[in-house]
Scaffold this motif. Structure first.
Motif, short mmCIF file in Angstrom:
data_model
loop_
_atom_site.label_atom_id
_atom_site.label_comp_id
_atom_site.label_asym_id
_atom_site.label_seq_id
_atom_site.Cartn_x
_atom_site.Cartn_y
_atom_site.Cartn_z
N VAL A 20 0.98 2.27 -3.21
CA VAL A 20 1.94 2.14 -2.40
C VAL A 20 3.18 1.35 -2.80
O VAL A 20 3.03 0.73 -3.83
N LEU A 34 5.16 -4.22 8.47
CA LEU A 34 4.75 -2.75 8.45
C LEU A 34 5.65 -2.03 9.58
O LEU A 34 5.90 -2.26 10.60
N LEU A 62 4.35 2.64 4.14
CA LEU A 62 3.03 3.08 4.38
C LEU A 62 2.68 4.22 3.44
O LEU A 62 3.62 5.30 3.21
N TYR A 77 -5.20 10.23 7.64
CA TYR A 77 -4.30 9.15 8.16
C TYR A 77 -4.85 8.64 9.56
O TYR A 77 -3.84 8.79 10.63
N THR A 82 -6.09 3.36 7.53
CA THR A 82 -4.80 2.74 7.17
C THR A 82 -5.00 1.23 7.34
O THR A 82 -4.45 0.54 6.26
N PHE A 86 -4.43 -1.50 3.98
CA PHE A 86 -3.60 -2.73 3.85
C PHE A 86 -4.84 -4.09 3.53
O PHE A 86 -4.16 -5.02 3.02
N GLY A 106 3.50 0.39 12.86
CA GLY A 106 3.39 -0.97 12.32
C GLY A 106 2.70 -1.96 13.01
O GLY A 106 1.74 -2.84 12.78
N LEU A 109 -1.19 -1.36 13.60
CA LEU A 109 -1.80 -1.68 12.50
C LEU A 109 -1.93 -3.15 12.36
O LEU A 109 -2.96 -3.73 11.93
N THR A 203 -0.56 11.89 10.64
CA THR A 203 -0.65 10.50 11.28
C THR A 203 -0.53 10.73 12.93
O THR A 203 -1.08 10.00 13.59
#
Length: 276
Positions: A20, A34, A62, A77, A82, A86, A106, A109, A203
């Protein structure tokens, strides 16, 4: 300063390397930011300098968005993957339960990282996952239209439109309530980011069944919603408050779906207050 980092993420068939791209600036307690689907880490640029006076700010692309490569074979995805990415990213950078802020995808997430107790606080700006089925279909339809337009428009046209307030409004009024405030360079860059996002389609497909339904006890949670959010309408914030009853629900007057650009001072204050 931008950088890249690679780290292993576990899969049923063994670990897979993920890379990333991120930027880091400032001092203080770490604050991971994010972005949403189709965007890139530069979405946070309007607030980074303010935040960096009090926080060690880490903005991340991302996987499959911005400058971050696609996920390798064996990783999908979806929300679980995800979140695992992270979590591994934070371990690699030796971020011990950072504060986290997120917008749209984000934000979802960020809430998931909070639910798993991987972070010390969550600030979610118009997070995904609190929609009705009709609201989700509407939002996904808008996102797909934006994606198709970004891929069809030749770069000279995007550059020409970005040079006028009317053109920037045409390009970005879906996500900004005050699109004329966005710089021409930023509008061109984020249009290209949306067009080139290799993780977009997968995604979006994986998000069709996503709902956030769990409380997040034990850590501070802030949910903030723009009063002029045209993508995820603000009544979804009331739903979020019902699901996470201890959360602080904040209204962002005059802000759209990506409020960082509409009112940087207000959004920075919400992020700082939420990460104390």
């Amino acid at each position: 300063m931008s950088a890249t980092v690679s780290f292993p993420v576990p899969t049923p068939d063994g670990p897979r390397p993920v890379t990333v791209s991120y930027a880091r600036v400032g001092r203080g307690e770490p604050l991971l930011l994010l972005h949403g689907i189709g965007h890139h880490r530069q979405a946070w640029d309007p607030v980074v300098d303010i935040l960096a006076t009090e926080r060690d700010v880490i903005t991340v692309d991302l996987p499959g968005f911005g400058a971050s490569p696609s996920l390798p074979d064996g990783l999908t995805y979806d929300l679980a993957t995800t979140t695992a990415v992270f979590s591994a990213f934070c371990e690699t950078l030796e971020l011990d339960r950072p504060h986290v802020g997120g917008n749209s995808l984000g934000g979802l997430l960020a809430l998931e990282l909070g639910r798993e107790k991987r972070v010390r606080s969550v600030t979610a700006l118009s997070p995904a996952g609190f929609w009705s089925e009709a609201e989700r279909r509407y939002a996904f339809g808008v996102l797909l239209t934006m994606r198709q337009l970004s891929r069809r428009m030749p770069l000279p046209l995007v550059e020409r439109l970005s040079r006028s307030a009317a053109g920037r409004t045409a390009l970005t009024s879906t996500i900004y309530a005050r699109p004329a405030r966005r710089s021409p360079e930023a509008v061109v860059a984020e249009t290209l980011a949306l067009a080139g996002a290799t993780g977009f389609d997968q995604t979006l497909r994986s998000g069709a069944a996503v709902r956030f339904t769990d409380d997040i006890p034990g850590i501070p949670v802030t949910v903030a919603w723009g009063s002029r959010d045209m993508l995820l309408v603000r009544r979804q914030g009331v739903r979020a408050k019902r699901i996470i009853p201890r959360a602080r629900l904040v209204r962002l007057p005059g802000c759209g779906h990506c409020p960082m650009n509409d009112d940087p001072a207000l959004v920075a204050r919400v992020l700082l207050d939420g990460s104390r």
